[in-house]
Design an enzyme around this catalytic site. Structure first.
Site, PDB file in Angstrom:
ATOM      1  N   ASP A 135       0.812  -1.202   0.000  1.00 49.10           N
ATOM      2  CA  ASP A 135       0.000   0.000   0.000  1.00 49.10           C
ATOM      3  C   ASP A 135       0.856   1.267   0.000  1.00 49.10           C
ATOM      4  O   ASP A 135       1.582   1.533   0.965  1.00 49.10           O
ATOM      5  CB  ASP A 135      -0.895  -0.038   1.242  1.00 49.10           C
ATOM      6  CG  ASP A 135      -1.987   1.004   1.240  1.00 49.10           C
ATOM      7  OD1 ASP A 135      -1.842   2.026   0.550  1.00 49.10           O
ATOM      8  OD2 ASP A 135      -2.997   0.792   1.931  1.00 49.10           O
ATOM      9  N   ASP A 187      -4.833   2.627 -12.218  1.00 44.60           N
ATOM     10  CA  ASP A 187      -6.060   1.939 -12.605  1.00 44.60           C
ATOM     11  C   ASP A 187      -7.180   2.964 -12.653  1.00 44.60           C
ATOM     12  O   ASP A 187      -7.443   3.652 -11.662  1.00 44.60           O
ATOM     13  CB  ASP A 187      -6.378   0.842 -11.585  1.00 44.60           C
ATOM     14  CG  ASP A 187      -7.464  -0.115 -12.068  1.00 44.60           C
ATOM     15  OD1 ASP A 187      -8.425   0.356 -12.713  1.00 44.60           O
ATOM     16  OD2 ASP A 187      -7.354  -1.321 -11.808  1.00 44.60           O
ATOM     17  N   THR A 205       6.705   4.492 -20.468  1.00 44.15           N
ATOM     18  CA  THR A 205       6.570   3.227 -19.752  1.00 44.15           C
ATOM     19  C   THR A 205       5.894   2.198 -20.656  1.00 44.15           C
ATOM     20  O   THR A 205       5.346   2.530 -21.710  1.00 44.15           O
ATOM     21  CB  THR A 205       5.723   3.396 -18.487  1.00 44.15           C
ATOM     22  OG1 THR A 205       4.372   3.695 -18.860  1.00 44.15           O
ATOM     23  CG2 THR A 205       6.279   4.519 -17.615  1.00 44.15           C
TER      24      THR A 205
END
Length: 238
Positions: free
Chosen positions: A114, A136, A210
């Protein structure tokens, strides 16, 4: 995954997503068994640049680094800076560990879990850069509270950045784009570093492509880049 607790209802209570995918090969498992513990952060207490890297230096924090390409590129480019990356997905962590090994990066620390939990342990005003690249999108409206770009997490990012520190955000998802603009528009702690509408369509210098960005372009998605400066007088290195 350890939950991040906060009294702010707009702050995520946990991060959502897979933690593992395909089974690791022997060499990958070795990286997890040997290199990951060497790069791990302490389990409790404040996290500072001096304690983590041996002396005070500009500190960078990446939320959900994916395969670690961006983090490794930046760490290689700025060897006298410190980089902390958080990623809950095991296979992404393994890929990042390989970058650290191959580039012999001594200025990277990795937390598999986390990001908010680790961010909360960094003293306020300590970070020079925070990165949130292709998170996301959770595109369904009922999942909007799961997005990292929400008032609670953004307020925490603002607290942890130095005056003049930079928050970089990138996405290829139009729903997330609109949501992020709504969250950041007129934010009292940030100035948007854009002089014209084309600025957020061009990848800034020192911002490598990326694998997620490359995949987005292959399937015809536009990619948007955002740079926000924490209001204040200090300016971090490039």
């Amino acid at each position: 995954m350890t939950a991040h607790k906060s009294g702010d209802p707009t702050t995520l209570n946990r991060l959502y997503g897979r933690q593992s995918g395909h089974k690791l090969r022997a060499g990958q498992q070795e990286l997890v068994d040997t290199l990951l513990p060497a790069l791990a952060l302490p389990e409790e207490g404040p996290i500072t640049a001096a304690d983590t890297f041996g002396y005070d230096r500009p500190l960078h924090f990446e939320i959900g680094f994916g395969g670690g390409e961006h983090m490794a590129y930046r760490a290689d480019m700025l060897p006298d800076h410190g980089f902390i990356g958080c990623e809950p997905f095991l296979n992404g962590v393994v890929t990042a560990l390989a970058h650290v090994r191959d580039k012999a990066l001594g200025n990277v620390r990795i937390h598999m879990g986390d990001a908010l939990e680790i961010l909360a342990r960094i003293p306020d005003g300590s970070l020079s850069f925070v990165y949130l690249l292709h998170p996301d999108p959770w595109p369904k409206a009922r999942h909007a509270k799961r997005r990292m770009m929400n008032p609670g997490p953004v307020a925490m990012i603002a607290k942890k950045l130095k005056p003049g520190g930079e928050f970089r955000f990138g996405t290829d998802h139009p729903v997330y784009l609109r949501w992020a603009l709504m969250v950041m528009n007129g934010h009292p702690d940030f100035d948007w570093l854009a002089s014209d509408p084309q600025d957020f369509l061009k990848r800034p210098g020192g911002w490598p492509e990326t694998r997620y960005e490359a995949k987005a372009r292959r399937i015809g998605h536009e990619v948007w880049y955002f740079r926000y400066r924490r209001r204040g007088t200090e300016t971090p290195a490039s």
